[in-house]
Design an enzyme around this catalytic site. Structure first.
Site: not given
Length: 263
Positions: A7, A57, A75, A122
Site C-alpha cells: 500500500h 491507506e 504522485h 496520474e
C-alpha cells in the site's frame, strides 16, 4: 511474495470527504479500518484487487490538522484501459474532479487530477489490472544511482521501464518475478541538481514480507536503515527509509485474516 508493494499511505484532513471522493470517482471500496484513540487508518482499493495489487491507506489524525505536500513525493498512478483515457478523464471532469493536466496536454498518453488534499493522481493507459487499480507511485530522488542501487540491493528490484529526456529521467522498478498487476515505483531524477522537501502529507510505501522477522533479518544483513525495528512495533511491522528519507513499512499480509491490520 516478499517485496511486492502492499500500500501507499497518505494523510488526509477530512476522512469522510476523502472516502467519498475515492469511492465515488475511482469506485474504490473500504477494505479495512483501524480506529485508535488519536487516529484512524482506512485501507481502500478497487473491488477486484489482485492478490499482488496495492491498496491506498488513508490516515486521519483526529482533530484539526493540515499538511504540507512537499515535492519529494510525486504522485500515484491509476490504470484505465488503453482506449478509455479520454472518456475516463471526461467522466471525472463531469463529476467535478479538480483538473491538473488533461490528456491533450500530455500527448494523449496520460492525464493528471488531484484529490481533495492536493495529492496528484496520474491516469495511465494499461490493459492489465482492474480499472483505477494502482499502477505505480512516483518519488523524486537527488541521487538516482544511489536510489537504483538501494532498491536493487535491499529489495531485489529490477528495471521494468525507463524514460530519459534532455532534463530528467524516470526509472520504473519492481521485485524480480512480480506480477504485471503489482505496483511499481517510479524514480524521477531531474538533471539540474535540485533538492526536495518530504513534507508530511505523504506517509510511506509498504512492502509485503512472507515472514516479517526473516525478511527484516535479510534487510539488516543488507545494511538497511533500522528506523523502527519489529521489536519497536510490537513485532507487527517495521520501518526503514530509503537514502532520500522516504519511509518504507514492512509487514506480513494474509488476505484471509479477519482484519487487514496487523494485530
Amino acid at each position: 511474495m516478499s517485496g511486492t508493494f502492499d500500500h501507499v499511505m497518505i494523510r488526509v484532513e477530512d476522512l469522510e470527504e476523502s472516502l467519498d471522493w475515492y469511492t465515488t470517482h475511482l469506485n474504490y471500496e473500504e477494505k479495512g479500518r483501524w480506529e485508535a484513540d488519536t487516529f484512524t487508518n482506512v485501507y481502500i482499493g478497487p473491488e477486484e484487487l489482485h492478490d499482488e495489487g496495492a491498496m491506498l491507506e488513508l490516515t486521519y489524525n483526529h482533530g484539526d490538522n493540515s499538511y504540507e505536500l512537499g515535492n519529494a513525493w510525486g504522485h500515484i498512478a491509476v490504470r484505465v484501459p488503453e482506449d478509455e483515457l479520454q472518456s475516463s478523464y471526461d467522466q471525472l471532469m463531469e463529476e467535478g474532479v479538480e483538473d491538473y493536466r488533461d490528456p491533450e496536454s500530455c500527448g494523449n498518453r496520460y492525464a493528471f487530477v488531484k484529490d481533495p488534499d492536493g495529492h496528484e493522481i496520474e491516469i495511465v493507459k494499461r490493459d492489465q489490472g482492474a480499472k483505477w487499480s494502482i499502477d505505480h507511485t512516483m518519488i523524486r530522488v537527488e541521487d538516482v544511482d544511489e536510489a537504483i542501487g538501494f532498491w536493487t540491493r535491499k529489495f531485489e528490484y529490477e528495471h521494468t521501464g525507463r524514460w530519459e529526456s534532455d532534463t530528467f529521467a524516470n526509472y520504473f522498478m519492481k521485485p524480480e518475478g512480480a506480477s504485471e498487476h503489482a505496483m511499481a515505483i517510479e524514480l524521477t531524477y531531474n538533471y539540474d541538481g535540485r533538492t526536495y522537501d518530504l513534507g508530511d502529507a505523504w506517509g510511506h510505501l509498504a512492502v509485503r514480507a512472507d515472514d516479517l522477522h526473516d525478511y527484516w533479518e535479510t534487510l539488516e544483513t543488507r545494511e538497511t536503515e533500522q528506523y523502527r525495528t519489529p521489536a519497536d512495533c510490537d513485532d507487527l511491522y517495521a520501518f526503514t527509509k530509503d537514502p532520500e528519507g522516504h519511509e518504507i513499512e514492512v509487514l506480513e499480509r494474509d488476505w484471509s485474516d479477519e482484519s487487514l491490520f496487523p494485530a
